[in-house]
Every structure is written in C-alpha cells, then in structure tokens.
Design an enzyme around this catalytic site. Structure first.
Site, PDB file in Angstrom:
ATOM      1  N   GLY A   1       6.895  -0.744  -7.000  1.00 14.52           N
ATOM      2  CA  GLY A   1       6.866  -0.678  -5.539  1.00 14.52           C
ATOM      3  C   GLY A   1       5.855   0.368  -5.115  1.00 14.52           C
ATOM      4  O   GLY A   1       4.747   0.419  -5.643  1.00 14.52           O
TER       5      GLY A   1
ATOM      6  N   SER B   1       4.927  -1.419 -13.093  1.00 15.52           N
ATOM      7  CA  SER B   1       4.090  -1.063 -11.958  1.00 15.52           C
ATOM      8  C   SER B   1       4.228   0.432 -11.653  1.00 15.52           C
ATOM      9  O   SER B   1       3.857   1.250 -12.484  1.00 15.52           O
ATOM     10  CB  SER B   1       4.450  -1.940 -10.750  1.00 15.52           C
ATOM     11  OG  SER B   1       3.539  -1.778  -9.702  1.00 15.52           O
ATOM     12  N   ALA B   2       4.772   0.798 -10.508  1.00 12.48           N
ATOM     13  CA  ALA B   2       4.955   2.216 -10.199  1.00 12.48           C
ATOM     14  C   ALA B   2       5.808   2.920 -11.261  1.00 12.48           C
ATOM     15  O   ALA B   2       5.600   4.097 -11.554  1.00 12.48           O
ATOM     16  CB  ALA B   2       5.602   2.380  -8.831  1.00 12.48           C
TER      17      ALA B   2
ATOM     18  N   GLU C   1      -2.832  -7.610 -15.403  1.00 11.51           N
ATOM     19  CA  GLU C   1      -1.586  -8.333 -15.205  1.00 11.51           C
ATOM     20  C   GLU C   1      -1.193  -9.065 -16.491  1.00 11.51           C
ATOM     21  O   GLU C   1      -2.043  -9.613 -17.203  1.00 11.51           O
ATOM     22  CB  GLU C   1      -1.731  -9.340 -14.066  1.00 11.51           C
ATOM     23  CG  GLU C   1      -2.181  -8.707 -12.750  1.00 11.51           C
ATOM     24  CD  GLU C   1      -1.172  -7.731 -12.166  1.00 11.51           C
ATOM     25  OE1 GLU C   1      -0.977  -6.653 -12.777  1.00 11.51           O
ATOM     26  OE2 GLU C   1      -0.592  -8.054 -11.114  1.00 11.51           O
TER      27      GLU C   1
END
Length: 248
Positions: A96, A128-129, A206
């Site tokens: 996020g 991700s984060a 990705e």
C-alpha cells in the site's frame, strides 16, 4: 533470518496474491501458527478508507490464507500491537502506501519489535511496501508522501534498498503520443544513488520475489531483477540465481 520479499501482490487479471500463493505456501510450511499481519499501508482498500480500510485489508488477506488453513491476527485489532508481534510465529506486512506504513510502525513502536523478532529467526513476509520496509529506509519507494513519518528509517533487515514494481523505460519504437515524458524509474533511482553512493538498489520487477535464508538470497519468479549502483552500469539477476547480501 528467513524473509520472503515480494514485489507485487497482484498481476493483471489475476486474483489477489494469486501469482505468489505457491511461494507463500512453500514459505509457510512447518512454521506458522500465529501469523501477525501489519495492515498499516492499506489506506484505501475495497472501497474502504483509513481507518476502516484496515478491517477490509485484513479480511482480504484472510480469504487467501483460508486456503492454507491459517488464521491471521492484525496488529490494528490489538490494544498492544507489540504484544501481537512478540507472540507471532511469522510476521507479514502488506503493501500500500509506504509513508503511511512507516509512520504507523514508528507510532506503534513496532520498528524495533519486528526487527528483533526477525533477527531472532521469526520468518517475515512482505509485499510491495512490506518489502520496501525491510530495507534500511523507505527512500526507494514509489509512493506519494501522504503523511510525514517520525523517521524514514525502516526495519534494516537487508543492507540494500528495494524498489518494488520496478518498471523499465518504454522501448524506442513506442508511439510518442503515449510515451511518459518524465524521468524513468532508473533515473529516479540514480538520483537516490547520487546522494547515497554506498548503497545498492534492487529493482524488483512485477512477478518476482527475494527468498532470503540467513544471508543467501535467491531470486524467485519469472522475470529478471535489476541491480543499480552509483557510477556503474546496471546488472541483472536471473530467476533462480543465488547471491549474497552485497547483491553480487
């Protein structure tokens, strides 16, 4: 240490955590009873905004972990989030907004608690984060600074920086009408390296993840990883390559 640092939760037209479910299931084998989930990066989830987004985020992740027969406990539901971390058999940090995540980690006194547990051997999963905060700082995030954290300092579990969702420049032959006119991701990272010359940055494309066992790192997934250093040409790692903490 045992870490699984994932670039992205979702590939195009795939279910949430779809591409990396086999990796997560493999990583969880024989380890997890009490899974602590840190949802603080989820500021806008399934139409719910902070703070209601934390409940929506936890529910979304729990639906995936139901397939593994695992129950997660979110830190946001506890009166003492540090206690949730202290009792965890595995720690999981979702993606996020990295700035919001880091701000809440500091506010809830979780930076040192998580770092200590992971250094003692508690497995850690981040995407991700959640991968970005495994680094010394958040400085290679792609996110907008929607809040001001107490500090940019993160968990410092690995000595290099990660740029999740690394995007390569458009090829020369692409239509100029849709070409991005600003700096490429590589240019942005080069700006970071210009003032942090001793650091290396792992650009996770990705569909890739770093599987870390002690100080040995294996690139998992289907795409190459790019490594950027100050004053050097970028290099790449192939899926299945194993390397050290210096990324060499």
């Amino acid at each position: 240490m045992k870490l699984l640092l994932i670039s992205n939760s979702t590939n195009y037209k795939e279910p949430y955590l779809g591409w990396c479910q086999p990796l997560i299931e493999e990583f969880l084998q024989g380890t997890a009873k009490n899974i602590a989930f840190v949802p603080y990066a989820g500021v806008d989830v399934a139409g719910k905004v902070y703070p209601a987004s934390y409940d929506a985020y936890t529910e979304r992740v729990q639906k995936v972990f139901d397939k593994f027969g695992k129950k997660i406990i979110s830190t946001h539901t506890a009166e003492d989030p540090v206690e949730v971390i202290n009792n965890a058999d595995i720690i999981m940090v979702g993606g996020g907004n990295t700035f919001h995540l880091v701000a809440e980690l500091h506010r809830n006194k979780l930076i040192e608690a998580i770092r200590r547990k992971v250094m003692e051997g508690t497995p850690y999963i981040g995407w991700s984060a959640g991968s970005n905060v495994a680094c010394p700082t958040l400085c290679t995030t792609n996110d907008m600074p929607i809040v001001m954290p107490e500090s940019f300092k993160c968990l410092d579990l690995v000595p290099f920086q990660i740029n999740p969702h690394y995007i390569d420049p458009y090829p020369e032959e692409i239509n100029d009408a849709i070409r991005h006119g600003g700096e490429t991701r590589q240019v942005r990272i080069n700006e970071y390296l210009a003032v942090n010359k001793e650091k290396a940055v792992a650009g996770l494309r990705e569909g890739t993840a770093l599987w870390i066992d002690h100080e040995r790192i294996t690139l998992r997934g289907t795409r190459k990883m790019i490594v950027l250093r100050y004053g050097q040409e970028p290099t790449e790692k192939n899926p299945g390559d194993t390397f050290e903490f210096d990324l060499k």
